[in-house]
Scaffold this active site. Structure first.
Site, mmCIF file in Angstrom:
data_model
loop_
_atom_site.group_PDB
_atom_site.id
_atom_site.type_symbol
_atom_site.label_atom_id
_atom_site.label_comp_id
_atom_site.label_asym_id
_atom_site.label_seq_id
_atom_site.Cartn_x
_atom_site.Cartn_y
_atom_site.Cartn_z
ATOM 1 N N HIS A 146 0.865 -1.294 -0.133
ATOM 2 C CA HIS A 146 -0.120 0.162 -0.012
ATOM 3 C C HIS A 146 0.824 1.330 0.150
ATOM 4 O O HIS A 146 0.351 2.343 -0.440
ATOM 5 C CB HIS A 146 -1.062 0.096 1.139
ATOM 6 C CG HIS A 146 -0.436 0.040 2.458
ATOM 7 N ND1 HIS A 146 -0.152 -0.665 3.382
ATOM 8 C CD2 HIS A 146 -0.208 1.491 3.092
ATOM 9 C CE1 HIS A 146 0.445 -0.282 4.490
ATOM 10 N NE2 HIS A 146 0.462 1.104 4.399
ATOM 11 N N ASP A 176 0.624 -7.391 1.758
ATOM 12 C CA ASP A 176 0.799 -6.061 1.684
ATOM 13 C C ASP A 176 2.403 -6.013 1.709
ATOM 14 O O ASP A 176 3.079 -5.272 2.383
ATOM 15 C CB ASP A 176 0.202 -5.762 2.926
ATOM 16 C CG ASP A 176 0.372 -4.145 2.830
ATOM 17 O OD1 ASP A 176 0.357 -3.218 1.817
ATOM 18 O OD2 ASP A 176 0.478 -3.382 4.190
ATOM 19 N N SER A 260 4.613 2.389 7.973
ATOM 20 C CA SER A 260 4.225 1.394 7.217
ATOM 21 C C SER A 260 5.661 0.999 6.268
ATOM 22 O O SER A 260 6.169 1.736 5.435
ATOM 23 C CB SER A 260 3.143 1.254 6.296
ATOM 24 O OG SER A 260 1.975 1.418 7.052
#
Length: 416
Positions: A146, A176, A260
């Site tokens: 993402h 992911d 992230s």
């Protein structure tokens, strides 16, 4: 009588003379003395001034001594603040060793200006990444899918502020994860993979990344492993239906947007997880999540080599049995009343393992390799986590109310 007329005797003084003298001695005003009030007042004032000057002088000396002492104390305090104390701990040493391996990743996309109709490249978002390999003049970074999703360009920012262009090699929506390639000329440090299965609850870990953007680049947070083998439901297409159950590590090390793709590191300085997301409900605090490195490594290797992840597929489209109205479950599928969970085959694609194995439309899958299947999430996890391309798989399905066993050989593809 005669004696009263006779004159005074020689030896006696006249009475009148004595009376002249007595009044003079008795009534004469004594000489006026000088008043003592003014001299006393003057003396008091002078004495007071002398005492004040003495006291002031003594206090001045005391204040000066106190000031000197204060200045000396201040100098000592200032000196102690400026003393460089070299404090080294396990954490500071590890951060010093691996900080250069954590980078910032900026997602660049081309946008059109509404007024001028011109196109410009803008920063859409930022995240983090971890340098894990340097080979053949290239260096490789693992990050989150993402973070790079939809990018038309990537910019990689090192810990010292150096920026280089990045190239997306491949990404995987289900785990992911993504791999980015850069020129290795600026890379001095890469991180070592650890063993996430060996982690223990309560074990100290550190999260390094760029929370809230590059303005907080290289931020370090420390916590413990709160839990292992957590499964978090994920709605990938935002349609309100859970598409996947992500296997993650739980930690209380602070992980915020921008973290992230960053590193979760153990006290050996090894990468044990890729920070991926954070539960942000108002009632939840201190729960950070990371992809275990043991789950990530096979995906990273596939992405690096082929740009994609080769996953086994059957060649069907599916729907959860729970989403089928009860009348259709009874009249069309003819399911037994005691069977409420399973996955319905809504279409069988041509030239696929499912077609070759004889799978039919409206078959209801309830078991794979002896493992009960309740929904598409469980089916997908069994395929993606338990099976490899080329493996044989046994299934049990309900077909028109009867239990049927099917065996097939899985092939790679992009569907179920």
């Amino acid at each position: 009588m005669d004696e009263f007329n006779q004159g005074p005797r020689e030896e006696e003084k006249p009475i009148i003379e004595e009376r002249k003298e007595e009044p003079y001695r008795q009534y004469q005003r004594p000489p006026k003395r000088r008043s003592g009030f003014l001299p006393a007042l003057f003396g008091a004032i002078v004495g007071g001034l002398i005492v004040w000057l003495v006291v002031y002088s003594m206090n001045g000396k005391q204040d000066q001594a106190a000031l000197v002492k204060h200045e000396e104390t201040g100098q000592n305090n200032l000196q102690s603040e400026r003393v460089s104390v070299d404090i080294n701990t396990d954490i500071t040493g590890i951060v010093n060793d691996v900080a250069d391996a954590v980078v910032g990743i900026t997602n660049l996309q081309t946008v059109r200006d509404f007024w001028s109709s011109s196109e410009t490249t803008r920063e859409i978002g930022t995240g983090s990444g971890v340098l894990y390999k340097k080979e053949g003049g290239k260096a490789y970074i693992v990050t989150n899918h993402h973070v790079v999703e939809g990018s038309q360009g990537l910019e990689v920012t090192f810990d010292d502020g150096t920026k280089v262009d990045g190239k997306l090699i491949g990404s995987d929506v289900w785990t992911d994860l993504a791999v980015v390639e850069i020129d290795a000329s600026h890379v001095d440090t890469v991180i070592e993979f650890g063993d996430s299965d060996a982690l223990k609850r309560g074990e100290t870990v550190m999260a390094i990344g760029n929370p809230l953007g590059l303005g907080f680049a290289g931020s370090v947070t420390v916590g413990v492993v709160s839990g292992k083998d957590r499964s978090i439901p994920i709605d990938l297409d935002k349609n309100g239906t859970i598409d996947w159950q992500a296997d993650v590590l739980q930690t209380d090390a602070a992980i915020n947007p921008g973290n992230s793709g960053g590193a979760l590191i153990n006290l050996a300085g090894q990468l044990v997880g890729i920070n991926s997301m954070k539960i942000t409900q108002e009632t939840v605090e201190g729960i950070g999540l990371a992809i275990p490195i043991n789950v990530a490594v096979p995906v990273i290797e596939n992405l690096e080599k082929t740009g994609t992840v080769n996953r086994p597929t059957m060649g069907v489209s599916l729907l959860n049995l729970r989403d089928i109205p009860s009348t259709q479950q009874r009249d069309v599928l003819r399911m037994p009343k005691d069977i409420t969970d399973g996955v319905v085959v809504t279409e069988v694609f041509r030239n696929t393992p499912a077609e070759a194995a004889g799978v039919q439309k409206y078959d209801v899958i309830v078991e794979m390799d002896g493992e009960r299947i309740e929904d598409m999430v469980g089916l997908r996890k069994h395929l993606y986590n338990e099976k490899q391309v080329g493996d044989a798989m046994k299934m049990k399905v309900y077909r028109e109310g009867k239990l049927v066993e099917i065996e097939m050989v899985l092939r790679d593809g992009n569907t179920f």
